[in-house]
Design an enzyme around this catalytic site. Sequence first.
Site, PDB file in Angstrom:
ATOM      1  NE  ARG A   1       0.352 -22.165 -11.346  1.00  0.00           N
ATOM      2  CZ  ARG A   1       1.027 -23.305 -11.427  1.00  0.00           C
ATOM      3  NH1 ARG A   1       2.284 -23.367 -11.039  1.00  0.00           N
ATOM      4  NH2 ARG A   1       0.436 -24.389 -11.904  1.00  0.00           N
TER       5      ARG A   1
ATOM      6  CE  LYS B   1       7.675 -22.788 -12.189  1.00  0.00           C
ATOM      7  NZ  LYS B   1       7.061 -21.642 -12.817  1.00  0.00           N
TER       8      LYS B   1
HETATM    9  N1  HH2 Z   1       4.311 -22.564 -13.688  1.00  0.00           N
HETATM   10  C1  HH2 Z   1       3.856 -23.810 -13.977  1.00  0.00           C
HETATM   11  C2  HH2 Z   1       2.557 -23.980 -14.481  1.00  0.00           C
HETATM   12  N2  HH2 Z   1       1.721 -22.930 -14.632  1.00  0.00           N
HETATM   13  N3  HH2 Z   1       1.302 -20.607 -14.469  1.00  0.00           N
HETATM   14  C3  HH2 Z   1       1.734 -19.360 -14.190  1.00  0.00           C
HETATM   15  N4  HH2 Z   1       0.910 -18.298 -14.343  1.00  0.00           N
HETATM   16  N5  HH2 Z   1       3.006 -19.122 -13.725  1.00  0.00           N
HETATM   17  C4  HH2 Z   1       3.902 -20.146 -13.550  1.00  0.00           C
HETATM   18  O1  HH2 Z   1       5.069 -19.878 -13.145  1.00  0.00           O
HETATM   19  C5  HH2 Z   1       3.482 -21.488 -13.849  1.00  0.00           C
HETATM   20  C6  HH2 Z   1       2.147 -21.681 -14.325  1.00  0.00           C
HETATM   21  C7  HH2 Z   1       4.732 -25.001 -13.777  1.00  0.00           C
HETATM   22  O2  HH2 Z   1       4.560 -25.549 -12.503  1.00  0.00           O
HETATM   23  P1  HH2 Z   1       3.589 -26.818 -12.120  1.00  0.00           P
HETATM   24  O3  HH2 Z   1       2.164 -26.553 -12.388  1.00  0.00           O
HETATM   25  O4  HH2 Z   1       3.898 -27.202 -10.732  1.00  0.00           O
HETATM   26  O5  HH2 Z   1       4.155 -27.964 -13.018  1.00  0.00           O
HETATM   27  P2  HH2 Z   1       3.610 -28.635 -14.347  1.00  0.00           P
HETATM   28  O6  HH2 Z   1       3.724 -27.656 -15.460  1.00  0.00           O
HETATM   29  O7  HH2 Z   1       4.526 -29.807 -14.520  1.00  0.00           O
HETATM   30  O8  HH2 Z   1       2.178 -29.011 -14.122  1.00  0.00           O
END
Ligand code: HH2
Length: 266
Positions: free
Chosen positions: A244, A209
């Site tokens: 995660r 992040k």
């Molecule tokens: N962060 C993201 C998405 N989902 N869910 C939980 N429970 N906690 C988190 O910190 C979290 C999440 C963002 O990361 P990512 O899926 O890599 O990116 P994007 O939202 O662009 O798909």
Amino acid sequence: MVGIVNVTPDSFSDGGDFFSPDAAAAHGRQLVADGADVLDIGGESTRPNATPVLISEEIRRIVPVIRALHSALPDIPLSIDTVKAPVAEAAIANGAAIVNDVSGLRLDPDMGALCAESSVGVVLMHSRGKVSDMATYAHAEYRDVVDEVVAELRSRASAARDSGIDDRSVVLDPGIGFSKRTEHSIRLLADLDRVVALGLPVLVGVSRKRFIGEITGVTAAADREEGTMAANVVALTLGARLFRVHDVRGARRSLDVAWEILRRKH
Ligand code: HH2
């Protein structure tokens, strides 16, 4: 360890890499080989300015992947990363056992009842605002970020209880980077034991992040793995039990070593 399977063309660190169902399912199988206990499948990016996704499109993206992973890995719980009840419903019908709602049941009034009726696990993540602005600073005003996130998570947990969801099915997540500036994410991780003190298992999503990029000066998200491992180890020390991550192998190895030390502490 929760491995991330993004079936999106535009996620911030791996958007487009695993967009076809076959590529996403193969990636999920690799994450399990690397040590993932759970796979989290998402069909909509929360990246600022990401294109909003229609319910029908989100379902079209995630169902083939969930089906393929459920039949290849029947013992691995699958989690659906969505704020929309119809998407969660389609995922559950095809084998998902956990709903990861980054709005903590705020955005779809049907989500709580659906989770209660289907007896799935529920991740309640802290955020403010809508999908389109929850990863921006539009709502990142805090007097004390830890006090306010703890209070808002407590209220989401009580909303879940009111919908009929059993406390034993609930996991809390401080929502690192969601409606939070770097200083807010760092404060929350430093005082994570206050979230743990709410009494429910805590998940953290620090993987690659922006706050890690701002601390280290590493701009390419995929190069933020060392920072991810450091933040995960601190979170483990303060009581987080679910992580995660994109790089399951690195997270597994670093956290296994940290855990072997921590569990011997008197
Ligand atoms: N962060 C993201 C998405 N989902 N869910 C939980 N429970 N906690 C988190 O910190 C979290 C999440 C963002 O990361 P990512 O899926 O890599 O990116 P994007 O939202 O662009 O798909």
